[in-house]
Design an enzyme around this catalytic site. Structure first.
Site, PDB file in Angstrom:
ATOM      1  N   SER A   4      -7.295  13.928  33.710  1.00  0.00           N
ATOM      2  CA  SER A   4      -8.410  13.354  34.461  1.00  0.00           C
ATOM      3  C   SER A   4      -7.923  12.110  35.201  1.00  0.00           C
ATOM      4  O   SER A   4      -6.981  12.188  35.981  1.00  0.00           O
ATOM      5  CB  SER A   4      -9.584  13.067  33.519  1.00  0.00           C
ATOM      6  OG  SER A   4     -10.756  12.782  34.242  1.00  0.00           O
ATOM      7  N   GLY A  36     -10.442   8.579  32.140  1.00  0.00           N
ATOM      8  CA  GLY A  36     -11.567   7.664  32.197  1.00  0.00           C
ATOM      9  C   GLY A  36     -11.850   7.147  33.589  1.00  0.00           C
ATOM     10  O   GLY A  36     -12.526   6.121  33.742  1.00  0.00           O
ATOM     11  N   GLY A  37     -11.333   7.840  34.617  1.00  0.00           N
ATOM     12  CA  GLY A  37     -11.705   7.512  35.981  1.00  0.00           C
ATOM     13  C   GLY A  37     -11.362   6.099  36.405  1.00  0.00           C
ATOM     14  O   GLY A  37     -12.038   5.531  37.254  1.00  0.00           O
TER      15      GLY A  37
END
Length: 542
Positions: free
Chosen positions: A209, A123-124
């Site tokens: 991610s 989710g960055g």
């Protein structure tokens, strides 16, 4: 590009993936220091949701370390805790500032020493949750006899606003509060996981991610070092993080937006968390774990929130100039998906890209790569004979976004002459089409989540959906998912990935450069992308 747009991988994982409709077997109760917990037993797995591992982080604790966990009376039920402040999440509790909860999936609370797999969501650094359906830990626990743990932790400016230079000693480490929350989760595992059938001396950290970048940071953080033994960085190579200079610029930008003078920074403590979230969404954003324009020396731009190389909590960039000495003896997995960029075409609705020709490809790449564009396209047209312009664009964009950093991490880990590192590519091809096109998803960013959690399995109930959101409906995906999950759980158990019907996976080295391609049928490919990488290295040196 908004903060949330890049981070949407976590949303893709939150409501569209595998959903368990298992039969309840009953309850199990245990007691830990703050009080009693009631877990739910589903089909041979004990599930404990929403366990507090840290206390208050709102009010006078905003931007600081958490208050201690407050003891509770009675028995605490198994209900997911609030995720960090972010837009509301599908099928999850409302986000809240006080969000330090974790979830545990275990075959049994029997004091058996199972490997522990501690996952950090993607989710960055601005969205995501430990409760996303696609990363449900039940099948890993049930099918591979491991314990799975996932945390919620502070995100965005509430987790990573750098105040060290204006706020004094009480706010030391403020730019890394979200990372220190994860360390607190790891410490909780060390102190408590034996009661959940896990081995506190055999803990693997992994994440995809933004979670891969979190894992990269944990691998380099002295505070995390005592609490894990091996790691996996998946589609989120955190080679370099935010510098203090950039983080200070972001803080100044935020204060200007709120019309707060630096000397009056304490006014931030009175701004409602929802207002801070709205301001955060207005700031420009460069993902903190991807080099701007694929430039080796570039740093993430001001406006984003993520870990800060503050010299203390995060002493150095995780893998620059070298692999962290502190984790020299800890085995590492690292890799990426073959068609990462297809996720972003889907998420941003850039469907016109699918129709572009090679002139359009040149026009699309030139703003990023300038005079190198023609050579880049020529290289890929040679190595991908018959490929369309969109095929070449996806190949270039995917390796630039996630592959180059993954390989850089593997090379630096090898040069350390310590524990082995294993490089992978995930390559199972989904037949699902990018919306409003006839272009297949292939192996997009985030598709690996359901596969590695072994959540691509035949539905037990004929009323359940027969296809997954990204993975499609072909039954051969079940074999690819089993391979992926078995490789990861064996690595968690032993430090060497292996699986039945999968070739032996050699550690990465600078001579043969072996890469495991994970699919329905797995294969080891030596020196994969040799011509492309030679071109990339030439460009990056130039």
């Amino acid at each position: 590009m908004s903060q949330a747009s890049f981070a949407a991988a976590a949303l893709a994982a939150s409501g569209f993936g595998f959903s368990s409709h298992a039969i309840r077997d009953g309850f199990v109760e245990i007691e830990i220091a703050p009080g009693k917990l009631r877990g739910v037993r589903y089909e041979g797995v004990n599930i404990f949701r929403g366990i507090p591992y840290g206390g208050k982080v709102s009010g006078d604790r905003r931007f600081r370390r958490p208050a201690p966990v407050e003891p509770w009376t009675g028995v605490r039920s198994s209900v997911f805790g609030a995720p960090a402040m972010q837009p509301p999440r599908h099928n999850e509790p409302a986000p809240a500032e006080d969000c330090l909860f974790l979830n545990v999936w275990t075959p049994a609370n029997d004091n058996k020493k199972r490997p522990v797999m501690f996952y950090s969501h993607g989710g960055g650094f601005v969205i995501g949750s430990g409760a996303s359906q696609s990363q449900d830990g039940s099948n890993l626990a049930r099918n591979f006899d491991v314990v799975v743990v996932q945390t919620n932790h502070r995100l965005g400016l509430l987790g990573f606003l750098y105040l060290d230079e204006i706020a004094g000693a009480d706010y030391a480490g403020s730019g890394n509060m979200g990372m220190l929350d994860i360390v607190d989760g790891l410490k909780w595992v060390h102190d408590n996981i034996a009661q959940f059938g896990g081995d506190p001396e055999n803990v693997m950290i992994f994440g995809e991610s933004g979670g891969g970048a979190k894992t990269s940071c944990l691998y380099a953080m002295p505070s995390a070092a005592p609490y894990f033994n091996k790691a996996s960085i998946e589609s989120g190579p955190g080679v370099r993080m935010m510098t203090r200079e950039t983080a200070s610029q972001t803080t100044a930008m935020l204060l200007r937006e709120l019309n707060i003078a630096p000397r009056d920074w304490k006014k931030l403590l009175d701004v409602p968390a929802s207002d801070l979230l709205a301001i955060q969404a207005k700031l420009p954003f460069v993902p903190p774990f991807i080099d701007k324009e694929n430039n080796k020396t570039a740093q993430p731009g001001a406006g984003g929130f993520g870990p800060v190389v503050d010299g203390k909590v995060l002493p150095n960039h995780p893998f620059d100039p070298a692999a962290p000495e502190i984790s020299k003896d800890k085995p590492l997995l690292v890799g990426w998906n073959e068609d990462e960029y297809n996720f972003f075409i889907w998420q941003r609705k850039e469907t016109d890209l699918v129709k572009m020709d090679f002139d359009g490809l040149k026009n699309k790449l030139e703003p990023l790569h300038g005079a190198n564009t023609a050579r880049m396209i020529e290289t890929y047209r040679i190595t991908m004979p018959g490929a369309s312009a969109i095929d070449v664009f996806v190949a270039i964009s995917s390796i630039a976004m996630m592959g180059l950093g993954s390989i850089e991490i593997a090379e630096k880990k090898v040069k350390q002459h310590g524990a082995p590192v294993y490089l992978y590519n995930f390559g199972y091809k989904s037949e699902k089409k990018i919306l409003d096109t006839e272009y297949p998803m292939g192996t997009p960013h985030a598709m690996d989540i359901t596969f590695k959690f072994n959540n691509e399995v035949p539905p037990k109930n004929p009323l359940q959906p027969s296809e997954s959101f990204f993975g499609g409906k072909k039954p051969e995906r079940f074999a690819a998912s089993h391979h992926f999950a078995e490789l990861w759980t064996t690595f968690a158990r032993t430090g060497k990935p292996s699986a039945k019907d999968v070739p032996e996976w050699p550690a990465y080295n600078l001579a043969t450069r072996p890469t495991m391609r994970i699919d329905t049928k797995c294969e080891v490919i030596n020196n994969r992308f040799a011509e492309e990488l030679a071109m990339w290295k030439s460009i990056r040196k130039g």
